[in-house]
Write an enzyme that holds these catalytic residues in place. Structure first.
Site, short mmCIF file in Angstrom:
data_model
loop_
_atom_site.label_atom_id
_atom_site.label_comp_id
_atom_site.label_asym_id
_atom_site.label_seq_id
_atom_site.Cartn_x
_atom_site.Cartn_y
_atom_site.Cartn_z
N GLN A 56 -11.02 -0.02 -11.92
CA GLN A 56 -10.27 -1.15 -12.45
C GLN A 56 -10.75 -1.55 -13.85
O GLN A 56 -10.10 -2.36 -14.51
CB GLN A 56 -10.37 -2.36 -11.52
N HIS A 146 -8.99 1.23 -3.57
CA HIS A 146 -8.98 1.50 -5.02
C HIS A 146 -9.70 2.81 -5.33
O HIS A 146 -9.21 3.64 -6.11
CB HIS A 146 -9.67 0.38 -5.80
#
Length: 178
Positions: A56, A146
């Site tokens: 991220q 993720h």
């Protein structure tokens, strides 16, 4: 264990290739890794998040950080390198609203197991285990997703995902801007 001062980094948005593939295992445990973990905590705080995966902030590495309460309200601040997710009862789902720093401005109900834990190591290579209930269980699952290249919107029906992504594209970035 996070004692270094971190520098917030820009949050990577949905569509960037680093978010859509499995992240690389971490094999080197050095000062650079310690600085990355510190930067991840700083980035998460700047973006007002409860969890953040390395991809991220554009880093292809299997690491996540959390600063998140469990079902009892106890706040857990931790990091895990090379996490492995364990879901004791995948049939016991809780449906709750979920959001993501990489898909700013939108939320959707997602069903996730009510309890989960991760095993892995810390930034020095020592074994760790984080047990989660409530929001922390959701966060452990979300952040591990993720690292496997999956975002919560990828779990939604196609039309709903498309609508949310269009709304998110209009939303301002969170945290540090690029």
């Amino acid at each position: 264990m996070q004692t270094r001062a971190g520098t917030p980094r820009p949050i990577t948005r949905y569509g960037n290739p680093v978010l859509h593939r499995r992240c690389a295992d971490v094999t080197v445990f050095d000062e650079e890794l310690q600085q990355l973990v510190a930067d991840m905590f700083a980035s998460m705080a700047a973006a007002e998040g409860v969890g953040l995966a390395a991809n991220q902030i554009g880093v292809d590495a299997r690491i996540f950080v959390v600063d998140c309460p469990d079902a009892t309200g106890t706040n857990v601040v931790a990091h895990v390198v090379n996490p492995v997710l364990h879901v004791p009862d995948a049939r016991d789902l809780e449906i709750d609203s979920e959001g993501c720093l990489s898909v700013p401005g939108v939320r959707a109900d997602v069903g996730r197991p009510a309890t989960a834990y991760v095993t892995g190591v810390d930034m020095t290579g020592r074994p760790v285990r984080i047990d989660g209930t409530g929001l922390l269980a959701r966060c452990l699952q979300h952040e591990t997703d993720h690292l496997d290249g999956l975002l919560y919107v990828d779990r939604l029906p196609g039309k709903k995902r498309k609508r949310l992504l269009a709304e998110s594209a209009e939303a301002p970035s969170v945290g540090v801007t690029e």
